[in-house]
Design a protein around this motif. Structure first.
Motif, PDB file in Angstrom:
ATOM      1  N   LEU A   6      -4.552  10.078  -4.259  1.00 47.74           N
ATOM      2  CA  LEU A   6      -5.548   9.995  -3.192  1.00 47.74           C
ATOM      3  C   LEU A   6      -6.456   8.786  -3.398  1.00 47.74           C
ATOM      4  O   LEU A   6      -6.757   8.039  -2.456  1.00 47.74           O
ATOM      5  N   LEU A   7      -6.858   8.573  -4.637  1.00 41.39           N
ATOM      6  CA  LEU A   7      -7.714   7.431  -4.965  1.00 41.39           C
ATOM      7  C   LEU A   7      -7.018   6.130  -4.572  1.00 41.39           C
ATOM      8  O   LEU A   7      -7.606   5.229  -3.976  1.00 41.39           O
ATOM      9  N   CYS A   8      -5.721   6.066  -4.904  1.00 41.32           N
ATOM     10  CA  CYS A   8      -4.922   4.877  -4.600  1.00 41.32           C
ATOM     11  C   CYS A   8      -4.890   4.635  -3.095  1.00 41.32           C
ATOM     12  O   CYS A   8      -5.071   3.515  -2.618  1.00 41.32           O
ATOM     13  N   LEU A   9      -4.708   5.704  -2.331  1.00 41.29           N
ATOM     14  CA  LEU A   9      -4.627   5.575  -0.879  1.00 41.29           C
ATOM     15  C   LEU A   9      -5.933   5.104  -0.272  1.00 41.29           C
ATOM     16  O   LEU A   9      -5.950   4.202   0.576  1.00 41.29           O
ATOM     17  N   VAL A  10      -7.035   5.711  -0.736  1.00 40.75           N
ATOM     18  CA  VAL A  10      -8.354   5.335  -0.211  1.00 40.75           C
ATOM     19  C   VAL A  10      -8.640   3.870  -0.542  1.00 40.75           C
ATOM     20  O   VAL A  10      -9.053   3.079   0.314  1.00 40.75           O
ATOM     21  N   LEU A  11      -8.358   3.499  -1.805  1.00 39.76           N
ATOM     22  CA  LEU A  11      -8.579   2.111  -2.235  1.00 39.76           C
ATOM     23  C   LEU A  11      -7.727   1.147  -1.402  1.00 39.76           C
ATOM     24  O   LEU A  11      -8.216   0.122  -0.928  1.00 39.76           O
ATOM     25  N   ALA A  12      -6.460   1.519  -1.216  1.00 40.48           N
ATOM     26  CA  ALA A  12      -5.553   0.658  -0.438  1.00 40.48           C
ATOM     27  C   ALA A  12      -6.091   0.480   0.976  1.00 40.48           C
ATOM     28  O   ALA A  12      -6.093  -0.619   1.529  1.00 40.48           O
ATOM     29  N   GLY A  13      -6.592   1.556   1.555  1.00 45.30           N
ATOM     30  CA  GLY A  13      -7.153   1.487   2.903  1.00 45.30           C
ATOM     31  C   GLY A  13      -8.339   0.552   2.972  1.00 45.30           C
ATOM     32  O   GLY A  13      -8.445  -0.287   3.868  1.00 45.30           O
ATOM     33  N   LEU A  14      -9.220   0.658   1.984  1.00 41.52           N
ATOM     34  CA  LEU A  14     -10.407  -0.196   1.967  1.00 41.52           C
ATOM     35  C   LEU A  14     -10.021  -1.665   1.798  1.00 41.52           C
ATOM     36  O   LEU A  14     -10.548  -2.547   2.475  1.00 41.52           O
ATOM     37  N   ILE A  15      -9.066  -1.908   0.897  1.00 37.81           N
ATOM     38  CA  ILE A  15      -8.617  -3.285   0.666  1.00 37.81           C
ATOM     39  C   ILE A  15      -7.963  -3.840   1.925  1.00 37.81           C
ATOM     40  O   ILE A  15      -8.193  -4.987   2.318  1.00 37.81           O
ATOM     41  N   HIS A  16      -7.191  -2.998   2.591  1.00 41.51           N
ATOM     42  CA  HIS A  16      -6.534  -3.392   3.836  1.00 41.51           C
ATOM     43  C   HIS A  16      -7.576  -3.827   4.872  1.00 41.51           C
ATOM     44  O   HIS A  16      -7.487  -4.912   5.452  1.00 41.51           O
ATOM     45  N   LEU A  56      -8.171   4.895 -18.510  1.00 44.05           N
ATOM     46  CA  LEU A  56      -8.470   3.529 -18.079  1.00 44.05           C
ATOM     47  C   LEU A  56      -7.196   2.837 -17.606  1.00 44.05           C
ATOM     48  O   LEU A  56      -7.163   2.211 -16.536  1.00 44.05           O
ATOM     49  N   LEU A  57      -6.138   2.997 -18.390  1.00 42.49           N
ATOM     50  CA  LEU A  57      -4.855   2.398 -18.000  1.00 42.49           C
ATOM     51  C   LEU A  57      -4.386   2.945 -16.667  1.00 42.49           C
ATOM     52  O   LEU A  57      -3.917   2.209 -15.805  1.00 42.49           O
ATOM     53  N   HIS A  58      -4.538   4.275 -16.517  1.00 41.57           N
ATOM     54  CA  HIS A  58      -4.144   4.882 -15.248  1.00 41.57           C
ATOM     55  C   HIS A  58      -4.926   4.302 -14.087  1.00 41.57           C
ATOM     56  O   HIS A  58      -4.374   3.983 -13.043  1.00 41.57           O
ATOM     57  N   LEU A  59      -6.231   4.132 -14.297  1.00 40.93           N
ATOM     58  CA  LEU A  59      -7.073   3.613 -13.221  1.00 40.93           C
ATOM     59  C   LEU A  59      -6.689   2.177 -12.868  1.00 40.93           C
ATOM     60  O   LEU A  59      -6.661   1.794 -11.704  1.00 40.93           O
ATOM     61  N   ILE A  60      -6.374   1.394 -13.905  1.00 38.80           N
ATOM     62  CA  ILE A  60      -5.945   0.008 -13.647  1.00 38.80           C
ATOM     63  C   ILE A  60      -4.657   0.005 -12.839  1.00 38.80           C
ATOM     64  O   ILE A  60      -4.504  -0.742 -11.868  1.00 38.80           O
ATOM     65  N   ALA A  61      -3.746   0.901 -13.228  1.00 38.16           N
ATOM     66  CA  ALA A  61      -2.473   0.988 -12.495  1.00 38.16           C
ATOM     67  C   ALA A  61      -2.722   1.408 -11.048  1.00 38.16           C
ATOM     68  O   ALA A  61      -2.154   0.831 -10.114  1.00 38.16           O
ATOM     69  N   VAL A  62      -3.603   2.394 -10.856  1.00 41.75           N
ATOM     70  CA  VAL A  62      -3.931   2.854  -9.505  1.00 41.75           C
ATOM     71  C   VAL A  62      -4.490   1.699  -8.690  1.00 41.75           C
ATOM     72  O   VAL A  62      -4.108   1.465  -7.547  1.00 41.75           O
ATOM     73  N   PHE A  63      -5.379   0.925  -9.313  1.00 42.19           N
ATOM     74  CA  PHE A  63      -6.002  -0.188  -8.602  1.00 42.19           C
ATOM     75  C   PHE A  63      -4.959  -1.252  -8.233  1.00 42.19           C
ATOM     76  O   PHE A  63      -4.959  -1.781  -7.124  1.00 42.19           O
ATOM     77  N   ALA A  64      -4.060  -1.541  -9.167  1.00 45.53           N
ATOM     78  CA  ALA A  64      -3.028  -2.555  -8.906  1.00 45.53           C
ATOM     79  C   ALA A  64      -2.140  -2.127  -7.742  1.00 45.53           C
ATOM     80  O   ALA A  64      -1.843  -2.926  -6.849  1.00 45.53           O
ATOM     81  N   VAL A  65      -1.732  -0.863  -7.746  1.00 45.21           N
ATOM     82  CA  VAL A  65      -0.877  -0.383  -6.653  1.00 45.21           C
ATOM     83  C   VAL A  65      -1.636  -0.432  -5.328  1.00 45.21           C
ATOM     84  O   VAL A  65      -1.099  -0.851  -4.294  1.00 45.21           O
ATOM     85  N   LEU A  81      -4.056  -2.413  -4.516  1.00 42.47           N
ATOM     86  CA  LEU A  81      -4.192  -3.814  -4.118  1.00 42.47           C
ATOM     87  C   LEU A  81      -2.918  -4.282  -3.415  1.00 42.47           C
ATOM     88  O   LEU A  81      -2.943  -4.904  -2.358  1.00 42.47           O
ATOM     89  N   LEU A  82      -1.796  -3.956  -4.024  1.00 39.38           N
ATOM     90  CA  LEU A  82      -0.500  -4.350  -3.475  1.00 39.38           C
ATOM     91  C   LEU A  82      -0.281  -3.731  -2.088  1.00 39.38           C
ATOM     92  O   LEU A  82       0.094  -4.421  -1.133  1.00 39.38           O
ATOM     93  N   LEU A  83      -0.554  -2.435  -1.992  1.00 37.09           N
ATOM     94  CA  LEU A  83      -0.377  -1.730  -0.718  1.00 37.09           C
ATOM     95  C   LEU A  83      -1.330  -2.261   0.342  1.00 37.09           C
ATOM     96  O   LEU A  83      -0.936  -2.526   1.479  1.00 37.09           O
ATOM     97  N   GLY A  84      -2.593  -2.432  -0.046  1.00 38.83           N
ATOM     98  CA  GLY A  84      -3.622  -2.856   0.919  1.00 38.83           C
ATOM     99  C   GLY A  84      -3.343  -4.239   1.446  1.00 38.83           C
ATOM    100  O   GLY A  84      -3.308  -4.467   2.655  1.00 38.83           O
ATOM    101  N   ILE A  85      -3.103  -5.192   0.521  1.00 43.95           N
ATOM    102  CA  ILE A  85      -2.851  -6.584   0.931  1.00 43.95           C
ATOM    103  C   ILE A  85      -1.514  -6.681   1.663  1.00 43.95           C
ATOM    104  O   ILE A  85      -1.396  -7.347   2.683  1.00 43.95           O
ATOM    105  N   GLY A  86      -0.511  -5.996   1.123  1.00 48.43           N
ATOM    106  CA  GLY A  86       0.825  -6.053   1.725  1.00 48.43           C
ATOM    107  C   GLY A  86       0.832  -5.546   3.160  1.00 48.43           C
ATOM    108  O   GLY A  86       1.350  -6.200   4.059  1.00 48.43           O
ATOM    109  N   SER A  87       0.200  -4.390   3.372  1.00 44.02           N
ATOM    110  CA  SER A  87       0.197  -3.825   4.730  1.00 44.02           C
ATOM    111  C   SER A  87      -0.639  -4.701   5.660  1.00 44.02           C
ATOM    112  O   SER A  87      -0.283  -4.912   6.818  1.00 44.02           O
ATOM    113  N   ALA A  88      -1.741  -5.240   5.151  1.00 45.45           N
ATOM    114  CA  ALA A  88      -2.579  -6.125   5.977  1.00 45.45           C
ATOM    115  C   ALA A  88      -1.783  -7.370   6.355  1.00 45.45           C
ATOM    116  O   ALA A  88      -1.749  -7.777   7.515  1.00 45.45           O
ATOM    117  N   TRP A  89      -1.104  -7.952   5.361  1.00 47.08           N
ATOM    118  CA  TRP A  89      -0.319  -9.163   5.626  1.00 47.08           C
ATOM    119  C   TRP A  89       0.737  -8.890   6.705  1.00 47.08           C
ATOM    120  O   TRP A  89       0.876  -9.629   7.655  1.00 47.08           O
TER     121      TRP A  89
END
Lengths: 185, 196
Positions: free
Chosen positions: A11-21, B4-13, B15-23
């Motif tokens: 869920l965190l990943c999805l929310v973050l992805a949405g915000l970044i988008h 912390l590692l999990h959170l970094i991984a979550v953030f990386a994914v 970022l990829l999803l957010g930028i990719g879908s926006a692009w």
């Protein structure tokens, strides 16, 4: 609890992805370094009509310009007062379009809509009163069009579609005889 | 540490999803912003001062200065009618019908939007130039070498991806908001012929 943590991450990943988008979509227009405005600025000073060279392989001012349209533009700047654009339009196909620097096409007039093929356009901001152009020449008065511009600077683009390659020279000459400059009266 | 590692991984994914879908939605469009009849894509609000953020971002990124859809309509094709990428390695037959508009032009570009060098200096066909039949239909051959009727050269040299742009100025049929309407079946079909 062990089952719920991956779900939380998801869920965190999805929310973050949405915000970044959303952030990416909203900031891109401001970050795009090569929008049309940035491409046209180096070609010349404001309040001057400038002919764009016809597109040739690898040499285009803007991508996907029509090869069979000749373009001329005037980067209008209303800081010192309204700007006047005058043209004799040789055919119905011509299009005169006004844009904001972001590319918002806020006004367009087609050659087919112009009286006697003459266009006399005064671009002014809402707070810039334009003296009645018809006072000195009443018979002209209904041919001066005052366009209220939502922006202080922008682009006036004239498009001259060609009926065939042999019409290019004539279209370029007609575009060269158009004028754009400070409106004084 | 593992958290912390999990959170970094979550953030990386993310970022990829957010930028990719926006692009993707900015570059290629989505049902929110574009219509896709056959191989053609057309941004409905391009150049419109009230356009949505995706269309505005697309416009800024494209570097173009299009007219709004009440004055002109633009249709862009990167594939043939079967959905295969357009390439200079293949030859195409483009068959279109009469368009109810003041003027139209079909041009070919490379993937950067630049016209393609060719000996005849021909980069497009418009409504005045294309040889048409009495019913208004026309055939344009997109090929490396000269073809009869209307030959639109796709250049020689190394293989390149092609993009077709159909611009229609002054469409005569409009909807209630003044947007020019081009019936889907009037848009040209792009049929792949021989490939090298």
């Amino acid at each position: 609890m062990q089952l719920r943590v991956p779900l939380l991450y998801f869920l965190l990943c999805l929310v973050l992805a949405g915000l970044i988008h959303i952030a990416a979509v909203l900031t891109l227009p401001a970050l795009a370094p090569k929008n049309a405005w940035a491409r046209l600025i180096p070609l010349g000073p404001p309040n001057t009509m400038i002919l764009l060279p016809p597109p040739s392989p690898g040499q285009e001012v803007m991508p996907m310009m029509a090869p069979d349209v000749r373009y001329a533009f005037c980067r209008f700047d209303l800081k010192l007062g309204p700007v006047r654009l005058k043209a004799s339009v040789p055919n119905d196909l011509w299009l005169i379009a006004l844009y904001s620097p972001e590319g918002d096409n806020f006004y367009t007039v087609a050659g087919a809509d112009m009286k006697r093929g003459q266009i006399d356009l005064v671009i002014a901001k809402a707070d810039q009163p334009v003296a009645e152009a018809g006072v000195d020449a009443p018979e002209e008065s209904d041919e001066v069009v005052v366009v209220k511009s939502p922006v202080g600077e922008g682009i006036a683009m004239i498009r001259a579609p060609l009926s065939g390659p042999s019409h290019a020279v004539r279209a370029e000459q007609a575009l060269k005889s158009t004028s754009c400059g400070p409106y004084s009266k | 540490m593992r958290t912390l590692l999990h959170l970094i991984a979550v953030f990386a994914v993310a970022l990829l999803l957010g930028i990719g879908s926006a692009w993707y939605m900015i570059e290629r469009g989505s049902p929110l912003t574009t219509r896709r009849p056959g191989p053609w894509a057309s941004w409905m609000s391009e150049g419109n001062p009230n356009a949505d953020p995706y269309t505005k971002a697309h416009l800024a990124q494209s570097g173009r200065l299009p007219l709004t859809s009440t004055t002109a309509r633009y249709f862009l094709a990167r594939t043939d009618s079967e959905g295969e990428q357009l390439t200079s390695a293949c030859e195409y037959l483009i068959e279109g019908s009469a368009l109810n508009a003041r003027w139209w032009s079909l041009a070919v570009y490379d993937e950067h939007g630049s016209v393609i060098e060719n000996p005849s200096g021909r980069f497009s066909f418009n409504s005045d130039e294309a040889i048409r039949r009495s019913d208004g239909t026309y055939r344009i051959s997109l090929a490396n070498n000269a073809r009869p009727e209307n030959w639109l050269p796709s250049g020689t040299g190394p293989e390149r991806k092609l993009v077709l742009m159909l611009r229609i100025y002054g469409p005569r049929e409009t909807d209630s908001t003044g947007i020019g309407q081009i019936p889907d079946d009037r848009l040209p079909k792009i049929e792949r012929k021989a490939c090298n």
